[in-house]
Design an enzyme around this catalytic site. Structure first.
Site, PDB file in Angstrom:
ATOM      1  CG  HIS A 142      -6.153  -1.470   0.908  1.00 35.00           C
ATOM      2  ND1 HIS A 142      -4.532  -1.336   1.336  1.00 35.00           N
ATOM      3  CD2 HIS A 142      -6.823  -0.276   1.893  1.00 35.00           C
ATOM      4  CE1 HIS A 142      -4.644   0.052   2.461  1.00 35.00           C
ATOM      5  NE2 HIS A 142      -5.092   0.146   2.433  1.00 35.00           N
ATOM      6  CE  LYS A 165     -12.060  -7.552   7.680  1.00 35.45           C
ATOM      7  NZ  LYS A 165     -11.061  -8.499   7.097  1.00 35.45           N
ATOM      8  CD  GLN A 171      -0.556  -8.795  -0.693  1.00 41.98           C
ATOM      9  OE1 GLN A 171      -0.547  -7.644  -0.177  1.00 41.98           O
ATOM     10  NE2 GLN A 171      -1.697  -8.384   0.638  1.00 41.98           N
ATOM     11  CB  CYS A 183      -1.021   0.035   1.128  1.00 42.98           C
ATOM     12  SG  CYS A 183      -1.350  -1.992   1.855  1.00 42.98           S
ATOM     13  CG  HIS A 195      -3.601   0.425  -2.653  1.00 39.19           C
ATOM     14  ND1 HIS A 195      -2.913  -1.179  -3.233  1.00 39.19           N
ATOM     15  CD2 HIS A 195      -3.839  -0.261  -1.591  1.00 39.19           C
ATOM     16  CE1 HIS A 195      -2.077  -1.466  -1.636  1.00 39.19           C
ATOM     17  NE2 HIS A 195      -3.375  -1.742  -0.855  1.00 39.19           N
ATOM     18  NE  ARG A 206       1.055  -8.850   5.139  1.00 39.16           N
ATOM     19  CZ  ARG A 206      -0.091  -9.566   4.464  1.00 39.16           C
ATOM     20  NH1 ARG A 206      -0.880  -9.977   5.196  1.00 39.16           N
ATOM     21  NH2 ARG A 206      -0.592  -8.653   3.928  1.00 39.16           N
ATOM     22  CG  ASP A 251      -2.136  -5.526  -2.472  1.00 41.52           C
ATOM     23  OD1 ASP A 251      -3.559  -4.792  -2.751  1.00 41.52           O
ATOM     24  OD2 ASP A 251      -1.235  -4.847  -1.935  1.00 41.52           O
TER      25      ASP A 251
HETATM   26 ZN   LIG Z   1      -3.050  -2.330   0.241  1.00 43.17          ZN
END
Ligand SMILES: [Zn+2]
Ligand SMILES: [Zn+2]
Length: 658
Positions: free
Chosen positions: A532, A486, A401, A354, A405, A383, A403
């Site tokens: 996200h 979310k 990910q 992010c 945004h 992680r 991912d």
């Molecule tokens: Zn994010």
């Protein structure tokens, strides 16, 4: 006639019953009916579970608990754990026991065997047989209370129990340990049959005869109190159910899950491995696994490209200032790998993408005309997961990910959420998932950031996105992150297991922390909204779920090897190769397995490798331009199939996905 000493009990339906003084839970169940008397396991008195033989207090609200409820099953499993300990202590004189709670689907109990001994799988059979004797003996579970000294004397030979008693009676036990032994400041314990005693607050089934639909499953090492500085104990896991059918159903599901275990299939199909030298939770992708991954990623990229996303890339490490501004070092530090010092600065491996996408947004002045901006990255993150939590590809320490945004104006939020959810479901459907279950998590009751109006607008937007997509969903009131609400989307796999994959998360925090701005139609500066979105979650996890969903038999478009051509004998090799070349020229992944081994053996090998089509070609095929197709899952081979027709069918099979 009602007397002064009668009890008035309110049932859960609001009706009341009058019972004589001294009445127990069992008496109440019998008073309601013989069926319930038989089915009762415990009673719930004003919210607390109690043994059936305990006296009912006047004025209480009481529910009869049976095995078809979670509370009833919990009690069955917990009581079975006692019988497990009883059996082990009988069979291993000198063994000592620690704790044995119920867990999802069953129970475990931790033991220390004399001389540091360990249980074998064979021991489980002997223990189970002894447990069945205890069940047959129909021993009562009797409850007692004792002071600290008496309790310590009773458990003189059992150091873990003594530790629990000491902690509980000194008042500094954590709640989990207190649940093992204490009720209102006294130590409670249960005794049954042959004098077996265990610390416990209860409640239990009335007698061991009420148990029986259980199976012991496995042995594992477990540190006392989960602390690696403490002794390593031997943990036995078991499962227990209300009846034979439920037990059989569960064991069947486990066997199915075992067959589909992606870690086993990843090795058998040569997809992925976890070399010890890399460290836990870190996988390498072998050519076949990498090929499937590439197909997944190619598909994802194509869909994102068509969906109006801009592709971005970001590095794997960044200076601490980025993580300070983003707040990750405050609220996510436990999940981050430790820092490294380079040129006098501190760098962290990224746990999330992010802040990088935020930096891209910030790299120039943004106008409302530029919005929405949708950034997409297949971004690798690291992680720190506890080693005990790592589970193959499903939970690892390094993963990629898919991912996104999205930065937009507040007005654009509802439309973005609706199209994000549609996009997500459409991509998941392409991979063969049909059943979805969603969860909407709303504003936490405690701490949160963001104005009421924003939260309400975002939650309304998420809710209407769910409703217009026609998705089943549950609401987790207060379950959102402090920075925004979310939606999580679970898929249901081929054997009915849910897997959480996609998340669409509003964020009122990062735009504030990074002071993001765009110039509005009014010429003024405004804070953009940020969403996200991880669709597959991570490529690793998604691949793991796909392996288990398909039991390794990937659909044609994802199969790393789509067709394997087997010549019957050496003289058919040239024809087999020409078939393969035709297939490859038509963009299919095809190989030839030459006649070095007997044909039957090669056909079986093709099936074990879960190749969708194993073609057998002999003299007639070479003469007529045909193949014999052993299609995966078909009962019998299809012979004399013209190659052109086979190719047409393959093309149709691949296109069927889209
Ligand atoms: Zn994010
Ligand atoms: Zn107990």
């Amino acid at each position: 006639m009602m007397t002064m000493s009668d009890l008035t009990i309110t049932l859960s339906d609001g009706s009341t019953r009058t019972l004589p003084e001294g009445a127990t839970g069992a008496d109440l169940a019998a008073d309601i009916g013989p069926g319930l008397a038989k089915a009762a396991i415990i009673v719930n008195v004003d919210g607390d579970g109690r043994d059936l033989d305990r006296l009912l207090p006047d004025g209480a609200t009481v529910a009869i608990v049976t095995a078809d409820s979670d509370e009833g099953l919990h009690t069955l499993r917990h009581s079975t754990a006692h019988v497990l300990a009883q059996a082990v202590l009988q069979l291993w004189p000198g063994a000592t026991y620690a704790i044995g709670p119920p867990i999802e689907h069953g129970f475990y109990y931790d033991f220390e065997l004399p001389g540091g001994g360990t249980f074998s799988q064979d021991d489980l059979e002997a223990i189970e047989a002894r447990m069945r004797l205890i069940v047959d003996a129909d021993q009562a579970f009797e409850r007692f209370e004792a002071g600290a000294d008496d309790a310590l004397a009773l458990f003189a030979d059992h150091r873990f129990k003594r530790e629990i008693i000491e902690q509980v009676t000194s008042g500094d036990a954590d709640t989990e340990l207190a649940g093992e032994a204490a009720a209102d400041g006294t130590v409670t314990y249960y005794r049954n049959g042959d004098g077996f005693i265990d610390l416990c607050t209860g409640p239990h089934v009335p007698t061991t005869g009420r148990l029986g639909y259980f199976a012991l499953q496995k042995v594992a090492g477990a540190y006392w109190r989960g602390d690696e500085r403490q002794p390593m104990l031997q943990r036995i896991y078991g499962t227990a159910w209300a009846d034979k059918k439920a037990l059989k159903g569960h064991l069947h599901r486990l066997a199915e899950a075992e067959k589909r275990d992606h870690r086993r299939l990843a090795a058998e199909l040569d997809l992925v491995s976890w070399p010890e030298a890399l460290g836990p939770g870190l996988a390498v992708w072998h050519p076949k696994g990498a090929l499937v991954r590439k197909l997944i990623e190619d598909y994802s990229r194509a869909r994102h490209e068509a969906g109006g996303y801009d592709f971005v890339y970001s590095p794997h490490i960044a200076k601490s200032v980025l993580w300070e501004t983003s707040g990750h070092l405050d609220f996510y530090a436990d999940g981050m790998y430790p820092p490294m010092e380079v040129d006098g600065a501190t760098y962290y491996p990224k746990p999330m993408n992010c802040p990088f996408h935020v930096a891209i947004f910030q790299s120039g002045q943004r106008s409302y005309r530029d919005l929405p901006r949708r950034f997409f990255e297949l971004g690798a993150v690291y992680r720190y997961e506890l080693s005990g939590a790592i589970h193959g590809l499903l939970r690892s320490r390094g993963f990629t990910q898919d991912d996104s945004h999205i930065f937009c104006t507040p007005d654009q939020v509802p439309g973005e959420l609706a199209s994000l959810l549609d996009f997500t479901l459409s991509v998941l459907r392409a991979f063969g998932f049909e059943d979805f279950q969603a969860k909407l998590s709303t504003r936490p009751f405690e701490k949160s950031v963001g104005e009421d109006a924003l939260w309400n607008m975002a939650i309304d937007g998420l809710r209407s996105a769910l409703e217009s997509a026609g998705l089943d969903y549950v609401v987790d009131e207060g379950g959102g992150a402090f920075y925004g609400p979310k939606i999580d989307v679970d898929v249901t796999d081929a054997i009915g297991r849910p897997w959480q994959l996609s998340t669409i998360q509003l964020d009122f925090n990062l735009p504030e922390r990074f002071k993001l701005e765009y110039v509005g139609a009014d010429g003024g500066r405004h804070r953009p909204m940020m969403i996200h979105r991880a669709l597959m979650g991570s490529i690793e996890r998604f691949f793991g779920v796909l392996i288990e969903h398909y039991a390794g038999a990937f659909p044609l478009w994802l199969a790393p090897e789509q067709v394997r051509v087997l010549p019957v004998a050496d003289e058919h090799q040239a024809y087999a190769e020409s078939v393969r070349d035709r297939l490859v020229a038509a963009q299919f992944r095809a190989t030839v397995d030459p006649a070095d081994e007997p044909l039957g053996k090669r056909v079986r090998a093709g099936k074990v490798a879960k190749v969708p089509h194993v073609l057998v070609v002999g003299g007639d095929d070479a003469a007529n331009g045909t193949v014999g197709d052993n299609a995966r899952g078909a009962e019998a081979p299809e012979r004399d199939l013209p190659l052109d027709e086979f190719l047409e069918r393959l093309s149709a099979g691949v296109e069927a996905k889209l």
